[in-house]
Design a protein around this motif. Sequence first.
Motif, PDB file in Angstrom:
ATOM      1  N   ASP A  20       0.820  -1.226   0.000  1.00 54.97           N
ATOM      2  CA  ASP A  20       0.000   0.000   0.000  1.00 54.97           C
ATOM      3  C   ASP A  20       0.851   1.273   0.000  1.00 54.97           C
ATOM      4  O   ASP A  20       0.346   2.361   0.261  1.00 54.97           O
ATOM      5  N   ALA A  21       2.137   1.150  -0.331  1.00 56.88           N
ATOM      6  CA  ALA A  21       3.041   2.310  -0.270  1.00 56.88           C
ATOM      7  C   ALA A  21       2.599   3.435  -1.201  1.00 56.88           C
ATOM      8  O   ALA A  21       2.852   4.613  -0.925  1.00 56.88           O
ATOM      9  N   HIS A  22       1.931   3.084  -2.316  1.00 58.30           N
ATOM     10  CA  HIS A  22       1.487   4.117  -3.269  1.00 58.30           C
ATOM     11  C   HIS A  22       0.486   5.079  -2.628  1.00 58.30           C
ATOM     12  O   HIS A  22       0.381   6.238  -3.036  1.00 58.30           O
ATOM     13  N   LEU A  23      -0.235   4.607  -1.602  1.00 63.25           N
ATOM     14  CA  LEU A  23      -1.189   5.488  -0.908  1.00 63.25           C
ATOM     15  C   LEU A  23      -0.474   6.552  -0.088  1.00 63.25           C
ATOM     16  O   LEU A  23      -1.077   7.537   0.314  1.00 63.25           O
ATOM     17  N   TYR A  24       0.806   6.331   0.173  1.00 58.53           N
ATOM     18  CA  TYR A  24       1.608   7.253   0.980  1.00 58.53           C
ATOM     19  C   TYR A  24       2.663   7.969   0.142  1.00 58.53           C
ATOM     20  O   TYR A  24       3.493   8.698   0.682  1.00 58.53           O
ATOM     21  N   GLY A  25       2.662   7.735  -1.176  1.00 60.69           N
ATOM     22  CA  GLY A  25       3.672   8.333  -2.040  1.00 60.69           C
ATOM     23  C   GLY A  25       5.042   7.717  -1.860  1.00 60.69           C
ATOM     24  O   GLY A  25       6.063   8.381  -2.072  1.00 60.69           O
ATOM     25  N   ASP A  26       5.079   6.443  -1.481  1.00 65.26           N
ATOM     26  CA  ASP A  26       6.346   5.813  -1.102  1.00 65.26           C
ATOM     27  C   ASP A  26       6.752   4.640  -1.995  1.00 65.26           C
ATOM     28  O   ASP A  26       7.506   3.749  -1.571  1.00 65.26           O
ATOM     29  N   GLU A  27       6.282   4.628  -3.225  1.00 60.60           N
ATOM     30  CA  GLU A  27       6.691   3.554  -4.127  1.00 60.60           C
ATOM     31  C   GLU A  27       8.220   3.564  -4.279  1.00 60.60           C
ATOM     32  O   GLU A  27       8.833   4.610  -4.395  1.00 60.60           O
ATOM     33  N   GLY A  28       8.802   2.376  -4.291  1.00 56.29           N
ATOM     34  CA  GLY A  28      10.239   2.254  -4.535  1.00 56.29           C
ATOM     35  C   GLY A  28      11.130   2.489  -3.333  1.00 56.29           C
ATOM     36  O   GLY A  28      12.351   2.350  -3.432  1.00 56.29           O
ATOM     37  N   MET A  29      10.546   2.842  -2.190  1.00 53.61           N
ATOM     38  CA  MET A  29      11.373   3.054  -0.996  1.00 53.61           C
ATOM     39  C   MET A  29      11.924   1.721  -0.496  1.00 53.61           C
ATOM     40  O   MET A  29      11.236   0.698  -0.508  1.00 53.61           O
ATOM     41  N   ASN A  30      13.183   1.734  -0.067  1.00 54.81           N
ATOM     42  CA  ASN A  30      13.809   0.545   0.501  1.00 54.81           C
ATOM     43  C   ASN A  30      15.008   1.004   1.327  1.00 54.81           C
ATOM     44  O   ASN A  30      16.144   1.032   0.843  1.00 54.81           O
ATOM     45  N   THR A  31      14.748   1.358   2.563  1.00 53.81           N
ATOM     46  CA  THR A  31      15.773   1.993   3.397  1.00 53.81           C
ATOM     47  C   THR A  31      17.036   1.147   3.500  1.00 53.81           C
ATOM     48  O   THR A  31      18.128   1.588   3.118  1.00 53.81           O
ATOM     49  N   LEU A  32      16.926  -0.068   3.994  1.00 55.20           N
ATOM     50  CA  LEU A  32      18.123  -0.890   4.198  1.00 55.20           C
ATOM     51  C   LEU A  32      18.758  -1.290   2.869  1.00 55.20           C
ATOM     52  O   LEU A  32      19.989  -1.230   2.715  1.00 55.20           O
ATOM     53  N   GLY A  33      17.942  -1.666   1.894  1.00 52.78           N
ATOM     54  CA  GLY A  33      18.475  -2.076   0.597  1.00 52.78           C
ATOM     55  C   GLY A  33      19.238  -0.961  -0.088  1.00 52.78           C
ATOM     56  O   GLY A  33      20.342  -1.169  -0.614  1.00 52.78           O
ATOM     57  N   ASN A  34      18.674   0.248  -0.070  1.00 49.76           N
ATOM     58  CA  ASN A  34      19.321   1.374  -0.745  1.00 49.76           C
ATOM     59  C   ASN A  34      20.559   1.863   0.000  1.00 49.76           C
ATOM     60  O   ASN A  34      21.563   2.233  -0.615  1.00 49.76           O
ATOM     61  N   VAL A  35      20.504   1.872   1.338  1.00 50.29           N
ATOM     62  CA  VAL A  35      21.682   2.268   2.126  1.00 50.29           C
ATOM     63  C   VAL A  35      22.815   1.274   1.887  1.00 50.29           C
ATOM     64  O   VAL A  35      23.986   1.657   1.707  1.00 50.29           O
ATOM     65  N   ARG A  74       4.679  -6.574   8.287  1.00 52.63           N
ATOM     66  CA  ARG A  74       3.837  -5.590   7.594  1.00 52.63           C
ATOM     67  C   ARG A  74       3.100  -4.742   8.624  1.00 52.63           C
ATOM     68  O   ARG A  74       2.557  -5.258   9.598  1.00 52.63           O
ATOM     69  N   GLU A  75       3.068  -3.433   8.378  1.00 59.27           N
ATOM     70  CA  GLU A  75       2.281  -2.544   9.233  1.00 59.27           C
ATOM     71  C   GLU A  75       0.846  -2.508   8.721  1.00 59.27           C
ATOM     72  O   GLU A  75       0.594  -2.301   7.540  1.00 59.27           O
ATOM     73  N   VAL A  76      -0.096  -2.722   9.633  1.00 62.21           N
ATOM     74  CA  VAL A  76      -1.518  -2.723   9.293  1.00 62.21           C
ATOM     75  C   VAL A  76      -2.157  -1.377   9.625  1.00 62.21           C
ATOM     76  O   VAL A  76      -3.025  -0.893   8.900  1.00 62.21           O
ATOM     77  N   SER A  77      -1.738  -0.764  10.729  1.00 59.23           N
ATOM     78  CA  SER A  77      -2.318   0.512  11.149  1.00 59.23           C
ATOM     79  C   SER A  77      -2.131   1.578  10.083  1.00 59.23           C
ATOM     80  O   SER A  77      -1.158   1.556   9.317  1.00 59.23           O
ATOM     81  N   ALA A  78      -3.056   2.522  10.054  1.00 56.89           N
ATOM     82  CA  ALA A  78      -2.946   3.651   9.131  1.00 56.89           C
ATOM     83  C   ALA A  78      -1.877   4.606   9.651  1.00 56.89           C
ATOM     84  O   ALA A  78      -1.934   5.043  10.796  1.00 56.89           O
ATOM     85  N   GLY A  79      -0.899   4.924   8.812  1.00 52.22           N
ATOM     86  CA  GLY A  79       0.153   5.852   9.228  1.00 52.22           C
ATOM     87  C   GLY A  79       1.532   5.237   9.052  1.00 52.22           C
ATOM     88  O   GLY A  79       1.677   4.050   8.755  1.00 52.22           O
TER      89      GLY A  79
END
Length: 396
Positions: A20-35, A74-79
């Motif tokens: 559901d990352a697209h609902l937050y504008g977060d497509e493609g994010m990968n903190t550990l992978g990218n770091v 997976r985070e279920v809560s909104a936010g």
Amino acid sequence: MMGNFYLIIVDGLGVGAQEDAHLYGDEGMNTLGNVSEETQCKLPNLGKMGIGNIIPLSSVPEEENPTAAFGKMREVSAGKDSTTGHWEIAGIHLEKPFPTYPNGFPEDVIEKFCKGIGVEKALCNLPYSGTDVIRDYGEEHIKTGYPIVYTSADSVFQVACHEDVASVEMLYEWCEFARKEICVGEHEVGRVIARPFTGTYPYDRISDQRKDYSAIPPENNINEVLQANGIKTYSIGKVVDLFAGKGFSQYRKTKNNAEGISQLLSAMSAVKNSFVFVNLIDTDQLYGHRLDPEGFGKSLEEFDRAIPAILSKLKADDVLVITGDHGNDPCSNSTDHSREFVPLLVYPKSKTLHLTDNPSDGSMNLGTRGTFADVAVSVADFFEVKSSFPGKSFLK
């Protein structure tokens, strides 16, 4: 089973965008992978535990026989803020996200706050970086005495004041008023934060006197359930603030990860049959929000170096869980948190259930957990207390 259950949250450590990352504008994010890819940070000890088995990491190879069970949650809560993440880890599902204010707070909110604390107006009232806001509004604040009120992409009402203009104690009183009288109902933000600063332009934040006033969590959370059953609970770092000071037998505030790790090692020598809930903040606060992948990688390496000392203090009946609370990808162009899965390492793996029968590689793959609240269920399972948290235990 009795012993100690240690839960370490590496703040902002995500392992890839959720569905559901697209609902937050977060497509493609990968903190550990990218770091890992950008900095080539070396994490040999976390690697042995299996962190490179969760997702492919450029600088951390897969481990053929990891010492920990591994998976992701997976985070279920909104936010995607710290409060929501920590609360879900503790067994709380939020159906409604805390409110955010991308254009600043409504005028009536600011007017009510100013009237309540006896000032004519507030400065800024926009989403802002904490270091930038005192640089840009500090001089006007000192001249007028008006407090600097600002927010971020998180659900926060932040008040910054120079200690020569409003004492730290007065700033705390103002923030307590905001928590009790202003940030309620439809404007119940996750946290009200006091941000004192000092010195001359461009000014310095007094980080160790920052104070967070969290929303009150529902009572049905793992900290309070354990306390009700006579189990001691300890907070190290900002955890106690995220639960509004409730549910902990003792707490130890920390200024940075080095202090957090030191306090954890100290606690491990003293506690018995206890739950120890730790937050390591630097990855998020110093590096994720400031788009500093190098700093993020070095902070992970600092934690990695502490792993042998932490593992050496574990007793036979103890369990250690390492995870995150959300993502905060410093390799992106966003200084905001990101809606990501978080890593899950459970040590020793002999205490865990696993998804595959007789795994040939000796690994314990916990798969993708349906909710962060699996941690709360597992803690309750460990201490053999009844709970009604959503989720499933990953312990035997």
